[in-house]
Design a protein around this motif. Structure first.
Motif, PDB file in Angstrom:
ATOM      1  N   GLU A 229       6.824  -2.321  -7.170  1.00 24.93           N
ATOM      2  CA  GLU A 229       6.498  -1.516  -5.980  1.00 24.93           C
ATOM      3  C   GLU A 229       5.756  -2.432  -5.015  1.00 24.93           C
ATOM      4  O   GLU A 229       4.845  -3.154  -5.418  1.00 24.93           O
ATOM      5  CB  GLU A 229       5.609  -0.344  -6.433  1.00 24.93           C
ATOM      6  CG  GLU A 229       5.290   0.645  -5.340  1.00 24.93           C
ATOM      7  CD  GLU A 229       4.403   1.785  -5.868  1.00 24.93           C
ATOM      8  OE1 GLU A 229       4.729   2.380  -6.920  1.00 24.93           O
ATOM      9  OE2 GLU A 229       3.371   2.041  -5.236  1.00 24.93           O
ATOM     10  N   GLN A 233       3.970   0.416   2.099  1.00 22.76           N
ATOM     11  CA  GLN A 233       3.560   1.786   2.386  1.00 22.76           C
ATOM     12  C   GLN A 233       2.050   1.939   2.576  1.00 22.76           C
ATOM     13  O   GLN A 233       1.569   3.025   2.919  1.00 22.76           O
ATOM     14  CB  GLN A 233       4.004   2.734   1.247  1.00 22.76           C
ATOM     15  CG  GLN A 233       5.501   2.713   0.978  1.00 22.76           C
ATOM     16  CD  GLN A 233       6.309   3.004   2.233  1.00 22.76           C
ATOM     17  OE1 GLN A 233       6.020   3.949   2.952  1.00 22.76           O
ATOM     18  NE2 GLN A 233       7.302   2.154   2.518  1.00 22.76           N
ATOM     19  N   LEU A 234       1.295   0.861   2.318  1.00 21.02           N
ATOM     20  CA  LEU A 234      -0.168   0.972   2.395  1.00 21.02           C
ATOM     21  C   LEU A 234      -0.638   1.136   3.830  1.00 21.02           C
ATOM     22  O   LEU A 234      -0.178   0.439   4.725  1.00 21.02           O
ATOM     23  CB  LEU A 234      -0.826  -0.277   1.809  1.00 21.02           C
ATOM     24  CG  LEU A 234      -0.863  -0.392   0.295  1.00 21.02           C
ATOM     25  CD1 LEU A 234      -1.561  -1.689  -0.084  1.00 21.02           C
ATOM     26  CD2 LEU A 234      -1.584   0.794  -0.326  1.00 21.02           C
ATOM     27  N   THR A 235      -1.608   2.024   4.010  1.00 21.80           N
ATOM     28  CA  THR A 235      -2.169   2.221   5.354  1.00 21.80           C
ATOM     29  C   THR A 235      -3.621   1.735   5.382  1.00 21.80           C
ATOM     30  O   THR A 235      -4.278   1.633   4.346  1.00 21.80           O
ATOM     31  CB  THR A 235      -2.159   3.703   5.738  1.00 21.80           C
ATOM     32  OG1 THR A 235      -3.083   4.388   4.876  1.00 21.80           O
ATOM     33  CG2 THR A 235      -0.776   4.309   5.574  1.00 21.80           C
ATOM     34  N   PRO A 268       0.548  -1.942  -5.786  1.00 22.79           N
ATOM     35  CA  PRO A 268      -0.811  -1.960  -5.229  1.00 22.79           C
ATOM     36  C   PRO A 268      -1.748  -1.285  -6.213  1.00 22.79           C
ATOM     37  O   PRO A 268      -1.344  -0.317  -6.873  1.00 22.79           O
ATOM     38  CB  PRO A 268      -0.684  -1.129  -3.946  1.00 22.79           C
ATOM     39  CG  PRO A 268       0.772  -1.047  -3.653  1.00 22.79           C
ATOM     40  CD  PRO A 268       1.487  -1.151  -4.967  1.00 22.79           C
TER      41      PRO A 268
ATOM     42  N   ARG B 360      -4.155  10.489  -2.236  1.00 19.59           N
ATOM     43  CA  ARG B 360      -4.579  10.977  -0.910  1.00 19.59           C
ATOM     44  C   ARG B 360      -3.619  12.094  -0.513  1.00 19.59           C
ATOM     45  O   ARG B 360      -2.415  11.892  -0.412  1.00 19.59           O
ATOM     46  CB  ARG B 360      -4.559   9.878   0.147  1.00 19.59           C
ATOM     47  CG  ARG B 360      -4.902  10.402   1.546  1.00 19.59           C
ATOM     48  CD  ARG B 360      -5.192   9.285   2.546  1.00 19.59           C
ATOM     49  NE  ARG B 360      -4.139   8.291   2.606  1.00 19.59           N
ATOM     50  CZ  ARG B 360      -3.014   8.410   3.338  1.00 19.59           C
ATOM     51  NH1 ARG B 360      -2.798   9.498   4.064  1.00 19.59           N
ATOM     52  NH2 ARG B 360      -2.119   7.443   3.339  1.00 19.59           N
ATOM     53  N   MET B 431       0.033  10.412  -1.175  1.00 19.93           N
ATOM     54  CA  MET B 431      -0.077   8.962  -1.357  1.00 19.93           C
ATOM     55  C   MET B 431      -0.697   8.712  -2.719  1.00 19.93           C
ATOM     56  O   MET B 431      -1.770   9.234  -3.020  1.00 19.93           O
ATOM     57  CB  MET B 431      -0.959   8.368  -0.265  1.00 19.93           C
ATOM     58  CG  MET B 431      -1.129   6.860  -0.375  1.00 19.93           C
ATOM     59  SD  MET B 431       0.437   5.990   0.024  1.00 19.93           S
ATOM     60  CE  MET B 431      -0.088   4.283  -0.164  1.00 19.93           C
ATOM     61  N   ILE B 433      -1.828   5.659  -5.475  1.00 21.64           N
ATOM     62  CA  ILE B 433      -2.026   4.243  -5.788  1.00 21.64           C
ATOM     63  C   ILE B 433      -2.679   4.174  -7.167  1.00 21.64           C
ATOM     64  O   ILE B 433      -3.634   4.908  -7.442  1.00 21.64           O
ATOM     65  CB  ILE B 433      -2.929   3.538  -4.743  1.00 21.64           C
ATOM     66  CG1 ILE B 433      -2.434   3.815  -3.311  1.00 21.64           C
ATOM     67  CG2 ILE B 433      -2.979   2.034  -5.009  1.00 21.64           C
ATOM     68  CD1 ILE B 433      -3.326   3.209  -2.230  1.00 21.64           C
ATOM     69  N   ARG B 434      -2.175   3.290  -8.015  1.00 24.72           N
ATOM     70  CA  ARG B 434      -2.732   3.178  -9.364  1.00 24.72           C
ATOM     71  C   ARG B 434      -4.107   2.487  -9.340  1.00 24.72           C
ATOM     72  O   ARG B 434      -4.402   1.725  -8.417  1.00 24.72           O
ATOM     73  CB  ARG B 434      -1.753   2.443 -10.271  1.00 24.72           C
ATOM     74  CG  ARG B 434      -0.476   3.259 -10.479  1.00 24.72           C
ATOM     75  CD  ARG B 434       0.670   2.470 -11.056  1.00 24.72           C
ATOM     76  NE  ARG B 434       1.934   3.218 -10.874  1.00 24.72           N
ATOM     77  CZ  ARG B 434       2.666   3.189  -9.764  1.00 24.72           C
ATOM     78  NH1 ARG B 434       2.291   2.446  -8.729  1.00 24.72           N
ATOM     79  NH2 ARG B 434       3.770   3.900  -9.671  1.00 24.72           N
TER      80      ARG B 434
END
Lengths: 439, 439
Positions: A229, A233-235, A268, B360, B431, B433-434
């Motif tokens: 991954e 897509q991170l903001t 991430p 999120r 959203m 994230i691990r």
């Protein structure tokens, strides 16, 4: 230094791009140092490249445009594959092995995808295929896992193993910038390719993670089973929320041994901000490895670039040369260099060492003292970098004066301190602590 | 796993204290994993110790009180010296070499002071003397410098190589405590000896630095020329002033190559607080090594302790076994383990991997939403670690709800996210994230 009784090892470099040029340069510049370590000289007998490299003066070294001419050159003992990609690289590596030559490669994609086939062929032919440069550039992490931690049952490893991705995440965090914006800059700086897919979608990291997991857990290479991954897509919002929660977001490759099987995943990841690896910034790489005996260890350095990657390529060449020694007890000399080729470069007495300094001076809190102190330093060529005068708890009218100096010899500093301590305005001994910037 | 065609290597352990006991335990617990890596079994044939170690069940392994009985035992191939000190250790190491046995030692004082003599004798007899455990415990930094960075002209190295000293400095900084106070605690915790001179006066660090400098620069061991300054004079005031200036104080060993000679010095040192090595805390060790090709690299881990040190001792034993292989091309197997002994432990699909998560969720800012979200998670066995509801810029009445969860399978989280996204109160995708704690 003395000459070497055995004839030099002859290597051929396939590809004269960034890493190929760096490899040539390092082998040339450090030839004497390398020979003292390896026990034999190492000579570049031929280069295969379509273009020259302006950063690399190849002099009289023969160059061919045909890699297979090099691979079939009977003079060459070790083939260094620095072309990259799957097609020609795979064909030339297999041909080199068939020809009984040892191979050194920096090609992570080739090893991750075709490594099982390549190693099987290498065992059949009794040759070494070395690939330290394929993971984390100049950091000797393959060697650390495969040899340095060989006593351990490895529990897990986690690495920042793509410099481009880490540069982008660092900029997003430190400057509040958006992903697309930083990616454009990374491309302009040459950190990211025109097509950044391999970096930002995690494919490059998955290649490297596949290799690390194999040597950590003793499993075949299985790139197709890695979960991958990217960071697209991170903001900035997520980066900031993570920060507020006490975490940093890093693009990690994670491999973990569980009872049910092995986790192999690139994505991430939030990491507690106080972990060392959470503080690895910019294009730098780092890999954490956790073993049942050693606990957690970390390996940090430049993960890419001309000479950092060449450092790993050439270390592999030296490893091959050392493995071929007829004197296995001296494979790696006790003190790293051949015993009859140690240097007599002297150890300097401390007075001749150079350092920057922190000084704490207890001074009378009255006008003119700072001028006297500054004069004493200046007369001995000592430049002041910064001054801090604390209005701390005064005792007997004394206040601490804190100075940071530029680099100077210990002897000059000793003289200055003697003069300072002789001042009527200074009370007691001057506290002196050396300063090193380590960059 | 299959059996090994060649007979096992027999080792003898001299000293069954902390490191000796750890070495026995690691060799026993990881025997199968080690044999798969080394290509041969490794058996402890004899132990020399005056006392038993309650942390070490030696079972039927023969124990003698006389180290020289072990050293003269014709069955033993490798002598592991873990007694420490100069006198008996030196005598037994020289005798082992004379008897044609390879030696592995963790004894920094012995190597730093008598290494030149010991290595000369080892070369004469054609045996290996390995000493990775002598510097920085479980961190394979000797191997990194001697092999991994062998392409480089080393410019300098700097290390936190005494855990006791670093523990004291960390406590002084983090808790504002005085030196003497922390030292007493370190003694109570077993981090510092009853006589702490070797640690706090920098002698232990100077032993290790002497060894690192030799292998980095190719010079003989010259412990007597190292400049050594301890941490006993440091005050909390200096620790605080350094902090205010943007620095941390660490007890460093520094070795630097200059034109005039080599600097070799151990002393308290201010380091910029943003350097990775400035953030190495407690009893942990780290060594930075700067080479002309690779730039700066760093190696971090446990510098002491029962099993971390044993990790390095056993790695050295495996290195010796690998060097003795009759198949030099397979000295270190390509994938670290013997090719016919790879594991078929499966790679898990991502749905079966476990991780903690950051979520999120864009939710309507109205009562009852949090309860619905919490219920969905709870029904799938997902525990919430923390919640942050930002009163951020609302858009269409939406606010971000940030959650951190405990560890759970990806499958459970996928189910939960599907259910969350189906809620009328939730807008757009969740959203995810691990989170990895990496400890």
């Amino acid at each position: 230094m003395g000459s070497f009784s055995v004839k030099p090892v002859k290597v051929g470099i396939c590809g004269l791009g960034t890493v190929g040029g760096g490899t040539f340069n390092v082998l040339k510049r450090n030839a004497e140092e390398i020979a003292r370590r390896a026990g034999r000289g190492i000579v570049v007998a031929q280069i295969a490249a379509r273009d020259t490299n302006p950063k690399c003066d190849t002099g009289a070294t023969p160059i061919t445009a045909d890699v297979f001419e090099l691979v079939n050159n009977p003079e060459i003992d070790i083939v260094i594959e620095l072309i990259g990609g799957y097609t020609i690289a795979k064909e030339l590596v297999l041909k080199a092995i068939e020809n009984g030559k040892h191979v050194v490669t920096a090609n992570k994609a080739l090893i991750a995808v075709h490594g099982n086939e390549i190693f099987a062929k290498a065992r059949e032919k009794g040759v070494i295929v070395a690939f330290e440069a394929a993971v984390a550039g100049g950091i000797p992490v393959i060697k650390a896992i495969r040899e340095g931690l060989a006593a351990n049952r490895i529990n897990w490893l986690a690495g920042i193993i793509n410099g481009t991705g880490n540069f982008i995440l660092t900029e997003m965090r430190e400057k509040g910038r958006a992903f697309a914006d930083v990616l454009k800059e990374a491309q302009a700086l040459g950190y990211a390719e025109a097509d950044p897919t391999f970096d930002v979608e995690g494919i490059d990291a998955a290649h490297k993670l596949t290799i690390l997991a194999s040597i950590a857990f003793g499993i075949p290479l299985q790139f197709d089973k890695a979960y991958t991954e990217g960071i697209t897509q991170l903001t900035s919002a997520d980066v900031n929320y993570a920060e507020a929660l006490g975490y940093r977001i890093k693009h990690l490759g994670v491999a973990r041994r569980t009872e049910a099987g092995i986790e192999l995943r690139v994505h991430p990841t939030l990491i507690p901000a106080d972990r060392l690896i959470a503080n690895v910034n910019g294009v730098m790489n780092a890999v954490m490895v956790n073993g049942d005996a050693v606990g957690s260890t970390l390996y940090y350095g430049a993960g890419a670039g001309m000479e950092p990657t060449a450092s790993a390529v050439v270390a592999d060449v030296i490893d091959v040369v050392r493995a071929l020694t007829t004197d296995p007890q001296n494979r790696v000399p006790h003190l790293a260099f051949q015993a009859d080729l140690l240097s007599d470069h002297p150890i300097l007495p401390i007075a001749e060492c150079q350092s920057a300094y922190y000084l704490r001076i207890q001074v009378q809190d009255r006008p003119g003292v700072l001028a006297k102190v500054a004069t004493i330093l200046s007369e001995r060529g000592i430049n002041i970098e910064s001054i801090m005068q604390k209005e701390a708890e005064e005792q007997d009218g004394l206040v601490p004066l804190i100075l940071l100096t530029h680099r100077v010899t210990e002897q000059s500093m000793n003289d200055a301190i003697n003069a300072l301590e002789a001042l009527a305005d200074v009370s007691g001994p001057v506290m002196r602590i050396r300063v090193e910037h380590l960059n």
